[in-house]
Motif scaffolding. Structure first.
Motif, PDB file in Angstrom:
ATOM      1  N   ASP A  17      23.124 -39.113   9.497  1.00  0.00           N
ATOM      2  CA  ASP A  17      24.236 -39.273   8.556  1.00  0.00           C
ATOM      3  C   ASP A  17      23.774 -39.982   7.283  1.00  0.00           C
ATOM      4  O   ASP A  17      24.130 -39.584   6.167  1.00  0.00           O
ATOM      5  CB  ASP A  17      25.361 -40.083   9.195  1.00  0.00           C
ATOM      6  CG  ASP A  17      26.204 -39.277  10.175  1.00  0.00           C
ATOM      7  OD1 ASP A  17      26.077 -38.036  10.189  1.00  0.00           O
ATOM      8  OD2 ASP A  17      26.981 -39.891  10.924  1.00  0.00           O
ATOM      9  N   ALA A  58      21.385 -37.572   5.220  1.00  0.00           N
ATOM     10  CA  ALA A  58      22.122 -36.454   4.622  1.00  0.00           C
ATOM     11  C   ALA A  58      23.071 -36.948   3.538  1.00  0.00           C
ATOM     12  O   ALA A  58      23.172 -36.344   2.459  1.00  0.00           O
ATOM     13  CB  ALA A  58      22.870 -35.688   5.702  1.00  0.00           C
ATOM     14  N   THR A  84      21.077 -27.559  10.757  1.00  0.00           N
ATOM     15  CA  THR A  84      21.548 -28.344   9.622  1.00  0.00           C
ATOM     16  C   THR A  84      22.297 -29.563  10.151  1.00  0.00           C
ATOM     17  O   THR A  84      22.696 -29.607  11.319  1.00  0.00           O
ATOM     18  CB  THR A  84      22.479 -27.540   8.703  1.00  0.00           C
ATOM     19  OG1 THR A  84      23.612 -27.087   9.456  1.00  0.00           O
ATOM     20  CG2 THR A  84      21.752 -26.350   8.090  1.00  0.00           C
ATOM     21  N   HIS A  85      22.473 -30.543   9.265  1.00  0.00           N
ATOM     22  CA  HIS A  85      23.296 -31.706   9.602  1.00  0.00           C
ATOM     23  C   HIS A  85      24.168 -32.041   8.411  1.00  0.00           C
ATOM     24  O   HIS A  85      23.679 -32.175   7.285  1.00  0.00           O
ATOM     25  CB  HIS A  85      22.437 -32.914   9.975  1.00  0.00           C
ATOM     26  CG  HIS A  85      23.275 -34.087  10.386  1.00  0.00           C
ATOM     27  ND1 HIS A  85      23.850 -34.168  11.636  1.00  0.00           N
ATOM     28  CD2 HIS A  85      23.692 -35.199   9.704  1.00  0.00           C
ATOM     29  CE1 HIS A  85      24.553 -35.281  11.722  1.00  0.00           C
ATOM     30  NE2 HIS A  85      24.486 -35.924  10.561  1.00  0.00           N
ATOM     31  N   THR A  86      25.466 -32.173   8.652  1.00  0.00           N
ATOM     32  CA  THR A  86      26.421 -32.513   7.605  1.00  0.00           C
ATOM     33  C   THR A  86      26.931 -33.928   7.799  1.00  0.00           C
ATOM     34  O   THR A  86      27.422 -34.279   8.879  1.00  0.00           O
ATOM     35  CB  THR A  86      27.601 -31.525   7.594  1.00  0.00           C
ATOM     36  OG1 THR A  86      27.093 -30.197   7.380  1.00  0.00           O
ATOM     37  CG2 THR A  86      28.596 -31.873   6.491  1.00  0.00           C
ATOM     38  N   ALA A  87      26.800 -34.754   6.764  1.00  0.00           N
ATOM     39  CA  ALA A  87      27.225 -36.151   6.799  1.00  0.00           C
ATOM     40  C   ALA A  87      28.729 -36.247   6.578  1.00  0.00           C
ATOM     41  O   ALA A  87      29.375 -35.278   6.150  1.00  0.00           O
ATOM     42  CB  ALA A  87      26.477 -36.939   5.732  1.00  0.00           C
ATOM     43  N   ARG A 138      27.844 -33.792   2.556  1.00  0.00           N
ATOM     44  CA  ARG A 138      26.523 -33.341   2.126  1.00  0.00           C
ATOM     45  C   ARG A 138      25.766 -32.820   3.351  1.00  0.00           C
ATOM     46  O   ARG A 138      25.853 -33.403   4.438  1.00  0.00           O
ATOM     47  CB  ARG A 138      25.748 -34.484   1.477  1.00  0.00           C
ATOM     48  CG  ARG A 138      26.208 -34.813   0.062  1.00  0.00           C
ATOM     49  CD  ARG A 138      25.295 -35.851  -0.565  1.00  0.00           C
ATOM     50  NE  ARG A 138      25.552 -36.002  -1.985  1.00  0.00           N
ATOM     51  CZ  ARG A 138      24.912 -36.848  -2.778  1.00  0.00           C
ATOM     52  NH1 ARG A 138      23.963 -37.634  -2.275  1.00  0.00           N
ATOM     53  NH2 ARG A 138      25.201 -36.928  -4.059  1.00  0.00           N
ATOM     54  N   THR A 139      25.026 -31.743   3.152  1.00  0.00           N
ATOM     55  CA  THR A 139      24.340 -31.088   4.266  1.00  0.00           C
ATOM     56  C   THR A 139      22.839 -31.026   4.009  1.00  0.00           C
ATOM     57  O   THR A 139      22.399 -30.721   2.896  1.00  0.00           O
ATOM     58  CB  THR A 139      24.890 -29.671   4.482  1.00  0.00           C
ATOM     59  OG1 THR A 139      26.275 -29.746   4.825  1.00  0.00           O
ATOM     60  CG2 THR A 139      24.149 -28.953   5.606  1.00  0.00           C
ATOM     61  N   SER A 140      22.063 -31.313   5.044  1.00  0.00           N
ATOM     62  CA  SER A 140      20.602 -31.251   4.996  1.00  0.00           C
ATOM     63  C   SER A 140      20.097 -30.280   6.055  1.00  0.00           C
ATOM     64  O   SER A 140      20.741 -30.076   7.092  1.00  0.00           O
ATOM     65  CB  SER A 140      19.992 -32.633   5.277  1.00  0.00           C
ATOM     66  OG  SER A 140      20.478 -33.614   4.404  1.00  0.00           O
ATOM     67  N   LEU A 191      17.768 -29.794   9.112  1.00  0.00           N
ATOM     68  CA  LEU A 191      17.272 -30.700  10.144  1.00  0.00           C
ATOM     69  C   LEU A 191      16.339 -29.939  11.065  1.00  0.00           C
ATOM     70  O   LEU A 191      16.742 -28.943  11.676  1.00  0.00           O
ATOM     71  CB  LEU A 191      18.434 -31.283  10.955  1.00  0.00           C
ATOM     72  CG  LEU A 191      18.057 -32.027  12.245  1.00  0.00           C
ATOM     73  CD1 LEU A 191      17.270 -33.298  11.937  1.00  0.00           C
ATOM     74  CD2 LEU A 191      19.306 -32.354  13.062  1.00  0.00           C
TER      75      LEU A 191
END
Length: 315
Positions: free
Chosen positions: A229, A232, A273-276, A280-282, A284
């Protein structure tokens, strides 16, 4: 009577065969996984990143040693080591020797709890119940010579990222050439010490992407949600982690049962992917790693691995 006896004997035989395969075969079936991450500016040349993780080296592991050395043939532009290199107090030398060909390439690393603390016997039922939750050691534990390991990696120019930011220059002479003049491309990193033992301090490295770098990558050993979290939310486009062993003992056609942290089992390994909370998404990537604790030397439906991650222009 014979039928009632034969059924449990058959089940036991299948179980023993599976255990033998997990401990004697699959644990040595090393493989390379390849992924593309579209995070570079349009027109940029690709960047090849080799991620190695969870080596858990024990002296005498010749197959693992040889396989790790062979990865240099991939000619990566840089190497990211996401921790847990050790599973024996005498393994620092073997790890550094196994990584020696890769140490000629620019690299970065974070440590995991098994780099700091000596491996101990595990209670496997704990993982099936709830995993091993994040906590600092409750009692004083014997330590590995992690200072020697860190010095050995840094001696060759690898950058320590335990609660640290930094950047590397890709060698302009080409992957693995060792002849770069420092005029290569700049890749930045934001790293955390191991969240699994609560050594992470994101507040000390927060600040978003490095505006002078082509891309900024987050690196952590254990993919706890608080770490993901934070990275991202801070706008890091890529996060790399290890720790989970991909579940280690998995169910065929189903996947991981546990992750040894609070990430969901669907993301126990591979590219996701990872969404905070701030939306915002990164990207992963969680490596399943190439080793196991010396007290649990088995893998099932989850072969040991390294990953070649190619950064390419955004589509």
């Amino acid at each position: 009577m014979r039928k009632s006896i034969a059924v449990p004997l058959g089940v036991a035989a299948v179980g023993l065969a599976g255990l033998g395969y997990a401990a004697g075969v699959e644990v040595n079936l090393y493989r390379l996984r390849r992924f593309e991450l579209p995070v570079l500016d349009p027109g940029s040349a690709p960047v090849k990143i080799l991620q190695v993780s969870d080596i858990h080296m024990v002296p005498g592991q010749r197959r693992k040693h040889a396989w790790l050395r062979s990865l240099a043939e991939l000619e990566p532009d840089l190497v990211v080591n996401t921790g847990d290199n050790l599973s024996h107090p005498d393994a620092v030398g073997p790890v550094l020797d196994a990584l020696e060909p890769l140490l000629r390439v620019p690299g970065v690393f974070v440590f995991g709890s098994n780099d700091y603390y000596r491996a101990k016997k595990l209670n496997p039922t704990k993982y099936l119940r709830r995993g091993d939750i994040s906590h600092a050691p409750k009692h004083e534990r014997a330590q590995n010579d992690w200072h020697e390991l860190q010095a050995g990696l840094e001696k060759h120019g690898w950058l320590a990222l335990n609660n640290a930011r930094g950047a590397v220059q890709l060698r302009s002479g080409g992957p693995g050439s060792g002849t770069g003049d420092g005029g290569g491309r700049r890749i930045a990193f934001v790293g955390l010490d191991d969240p699994h033992v609560q050594r992470d301090r994101y507040e000390s490295v927060a600040g978003g992407p490095d505006i002078d770098a082509e891309v900024t990558i987050g690196v952590t050993h254990a993919p706890y949600l608080r770490a993901l979290d934070a990275m991202a939310a801070d706008g890091l486009p890529v996060i790399l982690a290890g720790h989970t062993h991909g579940g280690q003992l998995c169910v065929p056609f189903y996947g991981a049962l546990v992750t040894n942290c609070d990430i969901d089992t669907a993301r126990a390994k591979g590219l996701h992917t990872h969404t905070a909370p701030n939306d915002r998404t990164s990207y992963l990537h969680v490596s399943a790693g190439c080793g196991t604790s010396r007290f649990a030397p088995a893998r099932f439906a989850c072969p040991p691995e390294a990953s070649l991650l190619t950064l390419v222009p955004r589509r």
